[in-house]
Scaffold this motif. Sequence first.
Motif, PDB file in Angstrom:
ATOM      1  N   MET A   1       0.857  -1.188   0.000  1.00 16.46           N
ATOM      2  CA  MET A   1       0.000   0.000   0.000  1.00 16.46           C
ATOM      3  C   MET A   1       0.886   1.228   0.000  1.00 16.46           C
ATOM      4  N   GLU A   2       0.480   2.251  -0.849  1.00 13.29           N
ATOM      5  CA  GLU A   2       1.346   3.427  -0.995  1.00 13.29           C
ATOM      6  C   GLU A   2       0.508   4.679  -0.910  1.00 13.29           C
ATOM      7  N   GLY A   3       1.075   5.734  -0.323  1.00 15.05           N
ATOM      8  CA  GLY A   3       0.396   7.019  -0.249  1.00 15.05           C
ATOM      9  C   GLY A   3       1.396   8.144  -0.260  1.00 15.05           C
ATOM     10  N   ARG A   4       0.871   9.350  -0.567  1.00 14.98           N
ATOM     11  CA  ARG A   4       1.745  10.522  -0.549  1.00 14.98           C
ATOM     12  C   ARG A   4       1.532  11.195   0.787  1.00 14.98           C
ATOM     13  N   GLY A   5       2.583  11.107   1.654  1.00 16.51           N
ATOM     14  CA  GLY A   5       2.424  11.560   3.026  1.00 16.51           C
ATOM     15  C   GLY A   5       2.304  13.049   3.154  1.00 16.51           C
ATOM     16  N   ARG A   6       1.424  13.463   4.023  1.00 18.22           N
ATOM     17  CA  ARG A   6       1.348  14.875   4.411  1.00 18.22           C
ATOM     18  C   ARG A   6       2.398  15.106   5.490  1.00 18.22           C
ATOM     19  N   VAL A   7       3.330  15.977   5.210  1.00 16.97           N
ATOM     20  CA  VAL A   7       4.461  16.174   6.107  1.00 16.97           C
ATOM     21  C   VAL A   7       4.002  16.946   7.337  1.00 16.97           C
ATOM     22  N   PRO A   8       4.133  16.398   8.562  1.00 15.76           N
ATOM     23  CA  PRO A   8       3.764  17.154   9.758  1.00 15.76           C
ATOM     24  C   PRO A   8       4.639  18.386   9.912  1.00 15.76           C
ATOM     25  N   GLU A   9       4.090  19.374  10.595  1.00 19.67           N
ATOM     26  CA  GLU A   9       4.815  20.633  10.743  1.00 19.67           C
ATOM     27  C   GLU A   9       6.075  20.487  11.585  1.00 19.67           C
ATOM     28  N   ASP A  10       6.059  19.553  12.536  1.00 18.78           N
ATOM     29  CA  ASP A  10       7.219  19.415  13.422  1.00 18.78           C
ATOM     30  C   ASP A  10       8.104  18.236  13.036  1.00 18.78           C
ATOM     31  N   LEU A  11       8.087  17.830  11.772  1.00 22.78           N
ATOM     32  CA  LEU A  11       8.952  16.754  11.319  1.00 22.78           C
ATOM     33  C   LEU A  11      10.404  17.205  11.351  1.00 22.78           C
ATOM     34  N   ALA A  12      11.242  16.480  12.056  1.00 21.53           N
ATOM     35  CA  ALA A  12      12.676  16.777  12.106  1.00 21.53           C
ATOM     36  C   ALA A  12      13.418  15.508  12.470  1.00 21.53           C
ATOM     37  N   ILE A  13      14.453  15.204  11.686  1.00 26.13           N
ATOM     38  CA  ILE A  13      15.295  14.032  11.930  1.00 26.13           C
ATOM     39  C   ILE A  13      16.736  14.479  11.784  1.00 26.13           C
ATOM     40  N   LEU A  52      17.522   6.582  -2.541  1.00 29.26           N
ATOM     41  CA  LEU A  52      17.387   8.027  -2.718  1.00 29.26           C
ATOM     42  C   LEU A  52      17.623   8.393  -4.187  1.00 29.26           C
ATOM     43  N   PRO A  53      16.976   9.441  -4.659  1.00 30.75           N
ATOM     44  CA  PRO A  53      17.264   9.907  -6.029  1.00 30.75           C
ATOM     45  C   PRO A  53      18.743  10.220  -6.191  1.00 30.75           C
ATOM     46  N   VAL A  54      19.210  10.147  -7.478  1.00 30.64           N
ATOM     47  CA  VAL A  54      20.631  10.359  -7.766  1.00 30.64           C
ATOM     48  C   VAL A  54      21.076  11.745  -7.331  1.00 30.64           C
ATOM     49  N   TRP A  66      19.960  19.624   0.103  1.00 30.72           N
ATOM     50  CA  TRP A  66      19.193  19.000  -0.961  1.00 30.72           C
ATOM     51  C   TRP A  66      17.719  18.973  -0.587  1.00 30.72           C
ATOM     52  N   SER A  67      16.875  18.824  -1.611  1.00 27.92           N
ATOM     53  CA  SER A  67      15.424  18.761  -1.410  1.00 27.92           C
ATOM     54  C   SER A  67      14.843  17.882  -2.514  1.00 27.92           C
ATOM     55  N   THR A  68      14.101  16.841  -2.092  1.00 28.24           N
ATOM     56  CA  THR A  68      13.564  15.921  -3.088  1.00 28.24           C
ATOM     57  C   THR A  68      12.483  15.064  -2.457  1.00 28.24           C
ATOM     58  N   GLU A  69      11.753  14.328  -3.303  1.00 25.40           N
ATOM     59  CA  GLU A  69      10.781  13.375  -2.791  1.00 25.40           C
ATOM     60  C   GLU A  69      11.492  12.072  -2.435  1.00 25.40           C
ATOM     61  N   VAL A  81       5.400   8.376   0.510  1.00 25.42           N
ATOM     62  CA  VAL A  81       6.260   9.274  -0.269  1.00 25.42           C
ATOM     63  C   VAL A  81       6.078  10.680   0.262  1.00 25.42           C
ATOM     64  N   VAL A  82       7.172  11.291   0.679  1.00 30.87           N
ATOM     65  CA  VAL A  82       7.121  12.653   1.239  1.00 30.87           C
ATOM     66  C   VAL A  82       8.214  13.484   0.579  1.00 30.87           C
ATOM     67  N   HIS A  83       8.057  14.797   0.688  1.00 30.40           N
ATOM     68  CA  HIS A  83       9.064  15.729   0.185  1.00 30.40           C
ATOM     69  C   HIS A  83       9.902  16.189   1.373  1.00 30.40           C
ATOM     70  N   LEU A  84      11.191  15.795   1.364  1.00 31.54           N
ATOM     71  CA  LEU A  84      12.091  16.120   2.468  1.00 31.54           C
ATOM     72  C   LEU A  84      13.180  17.063   2.003  1.00 31.54           C
ATOM     73  N   GLN A  85      13.710  17.803   2.981  1.00 34.16           N
ATOM     74  CA  GLN A  85      14.830  18.707   2.725  1.00 34.16           C
ATOM     75  C   GLN A  85      15.941  18.390   3.698  1.00 34.16           C
ATOM     76  N   GLY A  86      17.164  18.206   3.182  1.00 33.42           N
ATOM     77  CA  GLY A  86      18.301  17.895   4.030  1.00 33.42           C
ATOM     78  C   GLY A  86      19.273  19.040   4.091  1.00 33.42           C
ATOM     79  N   SER A  87      19.722  19.392   5.325  1.00 31.01           N
ATOM     80  CA  SER A  87      20.666  20.497   5.525  1.00 31.01           C
ATOM     81  C   SER A  87      21.850  19.984   6.333  1.00 31.01           C
ATOM     82  N   PRO A  88      23.071  20.264   5.877  1.00 30.00           N
ATOM     83  CA  PRO A  88      24.244  19.787   6.620  1.00 30.00           C
ATOM     84  C   PRO A  88      24.474  20.622   7.874  1.00 30.00           C
ATOM     85  N   LEU A  89      24.933  19.944   8.929  1.00 30.61           N
ATOM     86  CA  LEU A  89      25.321  20.602  10.175  1.00 30.61           C
ATOM     87  C   LEU A  89      26.776  20.255  10.426  1.00 30.61           C
TER      88      LEU A  89
END
Length: 800
Positions: A1-13, A52-54, A66-69, A81-89
């Motif tokens: 089963m597959e869905g396009r996730g609604r990204v919660p406002e406080d999503l952080a990893i 992950l995408p190339v 980076w930012s991608t689905e 499937v969600v749209h995530l953004q990654g930032s280096p620290l």
Amino acid sequence: MEGRGRVPEDLAIVVDAGGAVLVWSAGAQQLLGYEPAEIIGRSTRLLLAADLPVSARRHLADGRRWSTEVALRHRNGDRVVVHLQGSPLDAGTGRPLWLMTGAVRTPSGSEQPGAAALWDLTLAQLPMPVAIYDREARFVTANESMTRIMGLPVAEMRGKTVWEIEPNWPFDVYDRLQRKALRTGRTVFHEQHNQAPGETREHSWSMYFCPLKDEHGTVQGLSAVVFDTTEQYWARRHLAVLNDASMRIGTTLDVTRTAEELAEVAVTGFADFVTVDLLESVALGDEPAPLTPGEPVVVRRTAQCSVLSDCPESVVDPGEAFHYPVDTPPMWTLLAGHGTRHRPGDPGMQEWLRTSQARADAVARHMIHSVLMVPLRARGVTLGLVHFLRHRTPESFTEDDQRLAEEIVARAAVSVDNARRYTRERRTALALQRSLLPGRPPGLAATEVAYRYLPTGSGADVGGDWFDVIPLSGARVALVVGDVVGHGIHASATMGRLRTAVRTLADVDLAPDELLTQLDDLVIRLDREEGPEVPGRMAAASSGEVGATCLYAVYDPVTRRCTMARAGHPPPALVTPDGQVRFLDLPAGPPLGLGGLPFESFEVALAEGSLLALYTDGLVETADHDIEVGLGLLRRALAAPAAPLEQMCDHVLRTVLTDRPADDIVLLLARTSALDTAQVRTWQLPRHPAAVAGARKMACEQLEAWGLTDTAFATELIVSELVTNAVRYGTGPIALRLIRDASLICEVSDGSSTAPHLRRARVYDEGGRGLLLVAQISERWGSRQTPTGKTIWAEQTLPT
């Protein structure tokens, strides 16, 4: 089963360079269903439903944002499937950490804002607190989450350092860490558990102080990102408490100590005050009494522990018994069989507090605000109740706390039940063993006796050590000490059978070596009867599981000679009246149960007032020293100045034992006496019928001299019958002996080894009534073999 996730406002990893998850926010939990404790420290490969995408992999390798689905996998197996953004620290190690958040998506058809505007929106709307500082560590701006935590608007904080904004601990620590990041140009990570200025409860925070650099690498400012890791913090704390419980609870087989360990573990980082109340039956070591609804339950306070010294919250002393009234929270919890949470203001708690004014005062005085009750249950049986209370910890007990408490108590309950069962079984074995041992030593003219029996103080069961003091004919006494192989009920039962056998054989007046031979045969028979059934083993073979050592000594106060034999037992010690100590070198003999090997008797003359010390190997052979050292300590203890035997026993144990015994111990001390010559009279008689009348006359004259004329008639009959039998059926020499001791003893000896038999004569028989007459008028009678023949004896009770 597959869905396009609604990204919660406080999503952080937050992910480290190796792909392990470091921070897992509530939004991430909402999106993918994993609890923080399930995912922290594990690889992100668990979360990916596809590669992950190339472009994202290339940006990751270059350390660029980076930012991608991304296709992720939900805990239940669904593909999201969600749209995530990654930032280096920058972690300062050359390998950056990565912050992944939900990317802001613009509805289709609307005008795309500029990159700077998007970044401003991202900063302002990030669910985790973010603040910006200049090159002097002074506040520039912050998003709404940070201002809510600080409890101050941006305008009021602008231009100040964190120490100036909040001049209290731990903000001095934050100020130093910020300046370190600005000075080194490297990201500084810090964890803290405390209450923020704008919060009402404590939180756990993970903080990243990241330098902001321009295109030339020059540090222009600082960003502070804060993640709320309270759930992870408490998860780690709970795991630590569980680990502590598994290590510290159940280290002994003592019910009280196990309950104390439970209370100590629970107070360490979980509760502020803990009590353990066991049902009265359990505290006494019995089977738990069934709970009856509608009836109060009697419990005993077994353990308690507090973060405060001396447990001032307690209103019941340890060891004190009291009861839980009907229809109160403790009774509800016991009957429900699971934990319950309460507050002092709850109606049920109010009723419970009204039953004890001291309890109500303690709750008010110490401001106890949260109570957790958990029944102590093991193997489907309720053993007691554990109370967890908080008054220093501001947070009330939560559902997670209840689950943790129930798990700790469940582990402790098994240990408590094991300790209870062990205590009951050991008490049963000890009661059996004590019931099989003699009570107070009999009063004897031959010896003064004192003894000590110490069961093992280790975790093993009681052993099969035994001793006995047996009065024999002719004012003699037998001293016995033995040790059965093994421990527990079986060893105690075997010990009882051997002790009974020794008493029976002693009544036959066997010599010590002959008695041990008979006892050896008995042990072999017991071993054949009770040994395991092994296929192919002959029924007549011994298993070797039943065995014993034994020392048997017979002391005669008339001759002052002691005859003894031993079967694999430690040698006895002899202390002469002048204080000299030596271990008698009598033949060792094999342990009982081997069979086929002889035993030898050893005879020694004892001066009046000599001391014999008989003991088991547990006294001289311990974990601290071998038997040679133990014998040396025993020698030194016995060489002390003469003292009452009870004091001597205590002195020997204090000197020889350096710790609790690892095996059962028996110590038997016997101080010898000698009968005065005026108490014994012996006559040699000719083997002639006329000797009977002379023997009666001499006996009556001696009784008159002793003032025992009341016994003259019975004594005449006994002497007449015994001397007549010796003259008619025996051989010379014939001797008559009278002994005045606690009883009057009449003995007739002759040279024949043929033992007499008691029988009932028929009407027309001319003989056969003599021994029957002797048995009726005497207290007891018997015969014993001697080196030259036999002796027939009879005892009479002296008149008061």
